[in-house]
Design an enzyme around this catalytic site. Structure first.
Site, mmCIF file in Angstrom:
data_model
loop_
_atom_site.group_PDB
_atom_site.id
_atom_site.type_symbol
_atom_site.label_atom_id
_atom_site.label_comp_id
_atom_site.label_asym_id
_atom_site.label_seq_id
_atom_site.Cartn_x
_atom_site.Cartn_y
_atom_site.Cartn_z
ATOM 1 N N PHE A 243 22.183 84.602 48.280
ATOM 2 C CA PHE A 243 21.904 84.761 50.471
ATOM 3 C C PHE A 243 22.894 85.489 50.544
ATOM 4 O O PHE A 243 23.163 85.412 51.548
ATOM 5 C CB PHE A 243 22.235 82.932 50.774
ATOM 6 C CG PHE A 243 21.482 82.467 50.242
ATOM 7 C CD1 PHE A 243 20.135 81.854 50.987
ATOM 8 C CD2 PHE A 243 22.060 81.024 49.631
ATOM 9 C CE1 PHE A 243 19.319 81.139 50.331
ATOM 10 C CE2 PHE A 243 21.342 79.521 49.600
ATOM 11 C CZ PHE A 243 20.461 79.827 49.511
ATOM 12 N N ILE A 468 16.000 84.974 42.729
ATOM 13 C CA ILE A 468 17.309 83.859 43.453
ATOM 14 C C ILE A 468 16.616 82.045 43.766
ATOM 15 O O ILE A 468 17.618 82.052 44.387
ATOM 16 C CB ILE A 468 18.253 84.936 44.265
ATOM 17 C CG1 ILE A 468 17.575 85.334 45.714
ATOM 18 C CG2 ILE A 468 18.213 86.262 43.847
ATOM 19 C CD1 ILE A 468 18.425 85.724 46.663
ATOM 20 N N GLY A 469 15.680 82.108 43.524
ATOM 21 C CA GLY A 469 15.482 80.884 43.799
ATOM 22 C C GLY A 469 14.122 80.669 45.154
ATOM 23 O O GLY A 469 13.333 80.284 45.900
ATOM 24 N N PRO A 595 1.358 82.260 49.386
ATOM 25 C CA PRO A 595 1.713 81.198 50.808
ATOM 26 C C PRO A 595 2.048 80.003 50.341
ATOM 27 O O PRO A 595 2.970 79.570 51.334
ATOM 28 C CB PRO A 595 0.021 80.855 50.767
ATOM 29 C CG PRO A 595 -0.744 82.136 50.121
ATOM 30 C CD PRO A 595 -0.206 83.119 49.418
ATOM 31 N N GLY A 666 9.779 91.904 53.738
ATOM 32 C CA GLY A 666 9.923 91.120 53.600
ATOM 33 C C GLY A 666 9.766 89.535 54.017
ATOM 34 O O GLY A 666 10.178 89.873 55.599
ATOM 35 N N GLU A 669 14.688 86.544 54.966
ATOM 36 C CA GLU A 669 15.941 86.629 57.048
ATOM 37 C C GLU A 669 15.227 85.927 57.901
ATOM 38 O O GLU A 669 15.652 85.260 58.438
ATOM 39 C CB GLU A 669 16.343 87.624 55.864
ATOM 40 C CG GLU A 669 17.338 88.049 55.184
ATOM 41 C CD GLU A 669 17.850 88.873 54.695
ATOM 42 O OE1 GLU A 669 19.396 89.265 54.926
ATOM 43 O OE2 GLU A 669 16.861 89.769 54.458
#
Length: 713
Positions: A243, A468-469, A595, A666, A669
C-alpha cells in the site's frame, strides 16, 4: 524441441485464479521472515521514548553480557552512510532510513539502537533492557488548518497552480460553498509486517526482503553503503501487502549494518507497534474548498487549498488538491498543496496519495453545491464536465466519467431517490444514499524484461516486478501468454529479484502497465527470433527489452482512470451508529487483464473507503508526542461486520487511445478514491447533517443532533 504455430485463445480479459494461489494457501509460499538461513542472527530495534532531544548515552555494558547477545549498534559505533545519492524514483532516500548516524532525536519512535542476538526472544529481551538517556527538548505536534508556518511544497506536481480572479468570480456567483474538510492520520498496516534478512555471500550483499520494488531497494542500499550496484542483490518473491509503505526503511539498513559487523546473516522484523513510527503513514489534512457557481450549478470559481504535515527530517507532501486539477474546470481555478513541519515521523505514500483525502473534500463540497443549487449531484457533474484538462489544457486520452455515473445510477436505482434529506426511516434507522466521482492518473515508467523460449516448448519471463497481493504475477502471465501466442500454463513468470534488471515499482497504479509494456516488447522480439520448425538449443533463446525510449515517446495527454461511487447508509442518531448497507463502484480503467483479481482490487479499495469514512484515525498524545493505542486494537479498521455487499464493475473503452500501445491502466488505487465521500454524502442524505471531518464516529453523529426534518411532522 522445434517451434510450431498453434491455435491461440486470448488469456487477457478472462478470469484466472492466482498462479501462486495453491502455494499461498498451503504454506509453500515463504515470506521474507520465514526463509531459513544458516547461522541466522536476529536484530531488534530500540526506539526513542522522547519526542525531541539528544541522546546522552546508550548504556550497552549490561546488555552485552545478557545471554545470546552478539552486538549493539548505535550512533557511537555504526558505519556512516551516504544519503545524497539519487535513487530510482529521482529523489535521495529518506534520511529516516539512515540508521544511527547522529545523536539527534526528531520524534518519538526514532531508531536509536539495534540489539542483535542468537534468537529473536533474546534480542527482544535485551532491547527492552537497554537503557538510553536523553536530553529532552520542547516539541510541536499540533496540526491545524490555520498554522501560520505552513508553506507550499512541490511534490510530483507543482505546489500552486492558478488562473482567473478567484475573489471576483466568487462574488459574482449565485451559489457559494466555503468549508473546511479534515482527514486524520492514517496507517497502511499490511498483514505482513516489514521484514528483511541481510547477508554477505562471496563479497556480494544479498537482502531477502518484503518490498514493492527490488531494484528500487537494491539501488538505495548500494547508494547508502557506497557499493557497486552490481554487488547488491535484493529478492522479494512474496509480499503480504504494501500500500505504499514497503520501500527502503530503516530495518533493511540496520540489517545490512549488523550483517556487515558480524559477517553472518541478520534478520530484522518490525513489530506492529514499530510500524506506526517506521513504515510511513498518510498525513492528516485540513482542506479548504471554495466553490462558486451560477444558479444552474455551472462552476465559475474553484479553490482547493490543502495542508498536510511533514517531519523535520524530510519534506513530504500529501497532494490532496491535485485531483481538482483534473476533475472540474472554472474561469477562476486555484489549487495549492502546503505543508507544516512538526516533530513527527515522515509521512509517505499511502494508497491513492492525495486523491484519497482530496476526493473526500472535493466531492463532499460538490454535493453541498448541488444541494444549494437544487440540482441532482450527478447532473451537477454533467454540467461541469470539461472538454480539456482544466489546468493543462491537454486533451483527455479518454474520459468516461459520465458513462460511469449513468451506468452506476441505473444499477443503483438512483432515479428513485428523493433528494430531500432525513426523510427515509426504518425503525430507529435513518436511510440515505450518496455518490461521488473517482479518478487516478495513468502513468508508466521505463522497465526491462527478459523472455526465454525454453527447449521444452515453454517460456520463462524474468522481470523485477513485485506482486504485493494484487495478482500481478497472474496478470503478467496472461499478458505474456497473449504476446507469445501461447497458453498461460506454458509461461512461467519469475519476479521479485533485482538481478533481473531495472523495472518500475509496484506503486502509483503503474506497475502492471509498465511491466506489461516491457514483457510485450520482449515477447515480440523473441517471436521474431523464433523460426517455425526450427530447434531451440538447450540453453533456450532469450530476448531482453527496455522501454525507456518508448515510454519517453508517449505523446502528452491527460491520462486517467475514472469511476463513480455509490453508497447507501443507515444511521441511528441515538447511538451514533452508521452502517453502510451497500456500495457500488463503476470504473473506466482501460483494458482489464484479469476480471477476477481486478474486481478484488476495486472492492478492496472501496472497503478501505468505508474504513476511511467511519473508522480509521491515529491520534497523538499531546503530552508524549506518541500515539494512543499504537496497535490494531486501538487503530480501528473496517472488519467483516462493517462491510456489506460491495459491488464493483467496469465499462469498456469504446475508443482506446491510439497512442497507447498497452491499453492497461492501473486499478490498485482508484477503488478508494471517492468512496469516503460517497459514504459521507449518504450520511447527510440520511440525517440532514454535514460531516466534514473523518472519520464519522458515533460521538460526532450524536453531537451533530437530530435530522434536519422530522419525517413524522
Amino acid at each position: 524441441m522445434t517451434t510450431a504455430p498453434a491455435a491461440h485463445k486470448a488469456a487477457v480479459g478472462t478470469a484466472h485464479t492466482r498462479v501462486e494461489g495453491r502455494d499461498k494457501v498451503t504454506g509453500a509460499a515463504r515470506y521474507a521472515a520465514e526463509i531459513p538461513f544458516t547461522e541466522l542472527a536476529h536484530g531488534w530495534l530500540v526506539l526513542s521514548t522522547v519526542a525531541r532531544g539528544r541522546i546522552l548515552s546508550v548504556e550497552t555494558a549490561g546488555v552485552l553480557a545478557m545471554p545470546g547477545v552478539l552486538t549493539v549498534l548505535h550512533h557511537g559505533n555504526a558505519p556512516r552512510v551516504d544519503t545524497g545519492k539519487i535513487g530510482l524514483l529521482g529523489v535521495p532516500p529518506d534520511p529516516s532510513c539512515a540508521a544511527f548516524q547522529h545523536d539527534r532525536v526528531p520524534h518519538v519512535g526514532w531508531p536509536v539502537a539495534l540489539v542483535v542476538a542468537e534468537t529473536p526472544e533474546q534480542a527482544r529481551e535485551a532491547a527492552e533492557a537497554l537503557v538510553v538517556r536523553y536530553e529532552e527538548e520542547p516539541f510541536d505536534i499540533a496540526f491545524a488548518g490555520d498554522r501560520p508556518d505552513a508553506y507550499p511544497l512541490d511534490g510530483h506536481m507543482p505546489a500552486v497552480v492558478g488562473k482567473g480572479d478567484l475573489e471576483a468570480s466568487l462574488a459574482a456567483s449565485a451559489a457559494v460553498v466555503d468549508a473546511e474538510y479534515t482527514t486524520p492520520e492514517e496507517h497502511h498496516h499490511p498483514m505482513e509486517p516489514h521484514a528483511a534478512t541481510a547477508r554477505w555471500d562471496g563479497g556480494r550483499l544479498e537482502v531477502v526482503d518484503s518490498n514493492q520494488g527490488t531494484t528500487w531497494v537494491a539501488g538505495e542500499l548500494a547508494g547508502l553503503f557506497s557499493l557497486d550496484p552490481a554487488s547488491v542483490r535484493v529478492r522479494s518473491e512474496h509480499v503480504g501487502g504494501g500500500f505504499g509503505s514497503k520501500g527502503l526503511r530503516v530495518h533493511q539498513v540496520a540489517a545490512v549494518m549488523a550483517a556487515t559487523a558480524l559477517r553472518r546473516p541478520v534478520r530484522v522484523v518490525l513489530t506492529r507497534r514499530q510500524m506506526f513510527s517506521l513504515a510511513g503513514y498518510r498525513s492528516p489534512t485540513a482542506q479548504r474548498i471554495r466553490l462558486g457557481a451560477d444558479a444552474d450549478g455551472r462552476l465559475r470559481a474553484l479553490e482547493h487549498r490543502s495542508l498536510s504535515l511533514t517531519s523535520t527530517v524530510r519534506e513530504f507532501v500529501e497532494p490532496s488538491a491535485g485531483g481538482a486539477r483534473v476533475m472540474y474546470d472554472a474561469d477562476a481555478h486555484h489549487t495549492a498543496n502546503l505543508v507544516v513541519r512538526l516533530d513527527v515521523p515522515t509521512p509517505s505514500w499511502m494508497r491513492a496519495p492525495g486523491e484519497a483525502p482530496g476526493s473526500f473534500a472535493l466531492e463532499a463540497a460538490l454535493d453541498e453545491l448541488a444541494e444549494k443549487c437544487g440540482v441532482d449531484p450527478i447532473e451537477l457533474r454533467v454540467r461541469n464536465e470539461p472538454g480539456l484538462g482544466p489546468v493543462s489544457g491537454l486533451p483527455f486520452s479518454g474520459r468516461q466519467l459520465l458513462d460511469c455515473f449513468r451506468e452506476g445510477a441505473r444499477r443503483f436505482g438512483w432515479a428513485d431517490r428523493d433528494p430531500r434529506p432525513g426523510l427515509r426511516r426504518e425503525g430507529r434507522w435513518l436511510l440515505g444514499t450518496g455518490t461521488a466521482a473517482a479518478t487516478f492518473p495513468v502513468m508508466a515508467r521505463p522497465s526491462t524484461a527478459a523472455v526465454t523460449a525454453e527447449a521444452d516448448g515453454t517460456f520463462t519471463v524474468r522481470i523485477s516486478a513485485a506482486d504485493i497481493g494484487t495478482g500481478a504475477r497472474t496478470a503478467l502471465t496472461q499478458v505474456a501468454a497473449d504476446a507469445l501466442e501461447t497458453a498461460p500454463d506454458r509461461v512461467r513468470v519469475r519476479i521479485g529479484d533485482s538481478d533481473f534488471g531495472p523495472a518500475m515499482i509496484a506503486g502509483g497504479s503503474m506497475g502492471t502497465r509498465s511491466w506489461a509494456w516491457a514483457i510485450t516488447a520482449a515477447a515480440a522480439g523473441l517471436r521474431e527470433r523464433l523460426v517455425p520448425g526450427a530447434g531451440i538449443p538447450p540453453e533456450g533463446i532469450t530476448v531482453r527489452s527496455d522501454t525507456t525510449a518508448a515510454v519517453g515517446a508517449l505523446p502528452p495527454k491527460e491520462r486517467h482512470s475514472f469511476g463513480a461511487q455509490f453508497a447507501e447508509v443507515a444511521v441511528d442518531t441515538g447511538t451514533g451508529e452508521v452502517r453502510v448497507r451497500r456500495m457500488l463502484g463503476i470504473f473506466a480503467a482501460g483494458r482489464i487483464v484479469n476480471p477476477l483479481t481486478a474486481r478484488n482490487q476495486f472492492t478492496g479499495g472501496m472497503t478501505w473507503g468505508i474504513s476511511m469514512a467511519l473508522h480509521e484515525e491515529a491520534v497523538r498524545d499531546g503530552a508524549s508526542g506518541g500515539h494512543y493505542g499504537a496497535d490494531l486494537a486501538g487503530y480501528h479498521v473496517a472488519t467483516h461486520a462493517d462491510v456489506p455487499r460491495v459491488e464493483a464493475d467496469w465499462i469498456d473503452d469504446p475508443a482506446p487511445d491510439p497512442d497507447d500501445p498497452v491499453g492497461i491502466r492501473g486499478i490498485g488505487e482508484i477503488g478508494i478514491v471517492g468512496a469516503a465521500a460517497a459514504v459521507a454524502n449518504a450520511v447527510w442524505h440520511a440525517t440532514g447533517v454535514r460531516h466534514r471531518s473523518l472519520p464519522i464516529r458515533p460521538d460526532r453523529v450524536i453531537r451533530a443532533g437530530a435530522p434536519a426534518r422530522d419525517p413524522h411532522a
